[in-house]
Design a protein around this motif. Structure first.
Motif, mmCIF file in Angstrom:
data_model
loop_
_atom_site.group_PDB
_atom_site.id
_atom_site.type_symbol
_atom_site.label_atom_id
_atom_site.label_comp_id
_atom_site.label_asym_id
_atom_site.label_seq_id
_atom_site.Cartn_x
_atom_site.Cartn_y
_atom_site.Cartn_z
ATOM 1 N N ASN A 92 0.822 -1.205 0.000
ATOM 2 C CA ASN A 92 0.000 0.000 0.000
ATOM 3 C C ASN A 92 0.858 1.259 0.000
ATOM 4 N N ILE A 93 1.940 1.229 0.771
ATOM 5 C CA ILE A 93 2.839 2.379 0.833
ATOM 6 C C ILE A 93 3.525 2.594 -0.516
ATOM 7 N N ARG A 94 3.905 1.517 -1.189
ATOM 8 C CA ARG A 94 4.541 1.652 -2.500
ATOM 9 C C ARG A 94 3.632 2.382 -3.479
ATOM 10 N N GLY A 119 9.877 4.945 -8.681
ATOM 11 C CA GLY A 119 9.547 3.554 -8.339
ATOM 12 C C GLY A 119 10.539 2.960 -7.363
ATOM 13 N N LEU A 120 11.830 3.247 -7.560
ATOM 14 C CA LEU A 120 12.852 2.775 -6.629
ATOM 15 C C LEU A 120 12.615 3.332 -5.235
ATOM 16 N N LEU A 121 12.309 4.627 -5.151
ATOM 17 C CA LEU A 121 12.056 5.265 -3.864
ATOM 18 C C LEU A 121 10.814 4.687 -3.195
ATOM 19 N N ALA A 122 9.743 4.522 -3.960
ATOM 20 C CA ALA A 122 8.498 3.977 -3.409
ATOM 21 C C ALA A 122 8.701 2.559 -2.891
ATOM 22 N N GLY A 123 9.460 1.756 -3.643
ATOM 23 C CA GLY A 123 9.717 0.381 -3.211
ATOM 24 C C GLY A 123 10.507 0.323 -1.921
ATOM 25 N N SER A 185 12.558 -2.431 -4.164
ATOM 26 C CA SER A 185 12.865 -1.257 -4.982
ATOM 27 C C SER A 185 12.872 -1.627 -6.459
ATOM 28 N N LEU A 186 13.591 -2.715 -6.779
ATOM 29 C CA LEU A 186 13.640 -3.160 -8.169
ATOM 30 C C LEU A 186 12.264 -3.632 -8.631
ATOM 31 N N GLY A 187 11.532 -4.283 -7.712
ATOM 32 C CA GLY A 187 10.207 -4.788 -8.059
ATOM 33 C C GLY A 187 9.228 -3.672 -8.354
ATOM 34 N N THR A 188 9.224 -2.628 -7.523
ATOM 35 C CA THR A 188 8.320 -1.505 -7.744
ATOM 36 C C THR A 188 8.703 -0.750 -9.005
#
Length: 306
Positions: A92-94, A119-123, A185-188
């Motif tokens: 949810n946070i991502r 995306g890296l930051l969100a992950g 990070s990589l996944g997001t």
């Protein structure tokens, strides 16, 4: 909404209702979507986890039969409470961090590098909050593989949250956290960011509308990219989280054990992961987009209206 001369006022609520594509997602849409999909995909997820940690090679069906033999059909949902907590926190946070960055124009719509960095930051932000739930989920899924005397036997996620710090120390909740953060990070980046980029390209190049076909094809391509890139890190994360104290303390130790089956080692369990993550990614994004289109917030000149 119209003015005194019968002309439509730009950016009105009426215009938002007629153009639902202008709506933005609410903070809880990501967690709800992922939790709903997790309830369907839990059996495939636990088969994948068992294949990553098994000492001798076994097929998908062989692994599934072993789970049924040990725990019955209910065994496919071991660790499910932890999985739901992980979805409602980490995942949810991502979504929330990524959407916040996009809605506040931190990243331009045509800035692909900016989307990948966001995306890296969100992950990373989501993973830091979700590592304990992820660790507990993995442990509960694999506990049945151990002999009776060596099992942890967590009753539920709250029992694990109390026992792990008491028995192993508070830092044990973040065992394998470095790999989990890197994977997240990589996944997001390869999932949410890639989906955003692919969706934008398909809208511009193929003139596709903001509808289910666009969401389906964008998420399908995204699932292939994301699964392939993150699977080796997922294997390492699983090994480090399920290992006994002192077993895998460094990347190199986990990597060495991961390579016990040769070059296929990093991709053990890839097929069930594809089977799970492909449909799961499609369902998550389609559900997320439908929630946005039907229940999202309208924006008037950049101001959100509930």
């Amino acid at each position: 909404m119209f003015d005194d001369y019968g002309l439509r006022i730009p950016g009105s609520l009426d215009e938002c209702a007629e153009n639902p594509g202008d709506k933005v997602a609410r903070w809880w849409f990501g967690g709800i979507s992922c939790s709903a999909v997790s309830s369907v995909m839990a059996p495939i997820d636990i088969v994948k986890t068992h294949m990553q940690t098994q000492k001798r090679q076994r097929t998908i069906l062989g692994t599934a039969r072993k789970i049924i033999k040990r725990r019955g059909y209910i065994g496919f949902y071991d660790g499910f409470s932890a999985a739901v907590l992980q979805q409602m926190t980490s995942i949810n946070i991502r979504f929330s961090v990524y959407e916040a960055g996009r809605q506040n124009y931190i990243v331009n719509d045509d800035s692909y590098l900016g989307k990948l960095l966001l995306g890296l930051l969100a992950g990373a932000c989501g993973s830091i909050c979700g590592i304990p739930a992820d660790l507990i989920n993995v442990r509960m899924q694999t506990d049945m593989k151990h002999p009776e005397h060596a099992r942890r036997n967590y009753k539920h996620i709250f029992d694990a949250l109390i026992r792990i710090p008491r028995e192993e120390g508070i830092l044990a909740l973040y065992k394998g956290g470095s790999v989990a953060t890197l994977k997240a990070s990589l996944g997001t980046c390869s999932q949410i960011s890639s989906y955003d980029i692919i969706k934008t390209e398909m809208q511009h190049r193929l003139a596709m509308h903001d509808s289910v076909p666009l969401h389906f094809f964008s998420s399908f391509v995204t699932s292939i990219i994301s699964t392939t890139l993150t699977h080796p890190l997922d294997v390492m994360k699983t090994l480090m989280m399920t290992g006994r104290p002192g077993q895998f303390e460094t990347f190199s130790q986990a990597a060495k054990h991961m390579m016990r089956f040769g070059y296929i080692g990093p991709f053990r369990g890839l097929l069930p992961t594809m089977v799970r993550k492909g449909p799961a990614t499609v369902m998550v994004f389609v559900m997320y987009e439908q929630l946005r289109l039907h229940f999202g917030k309208c924006t008037l000149g950049g101001i959100k209206v509930n």
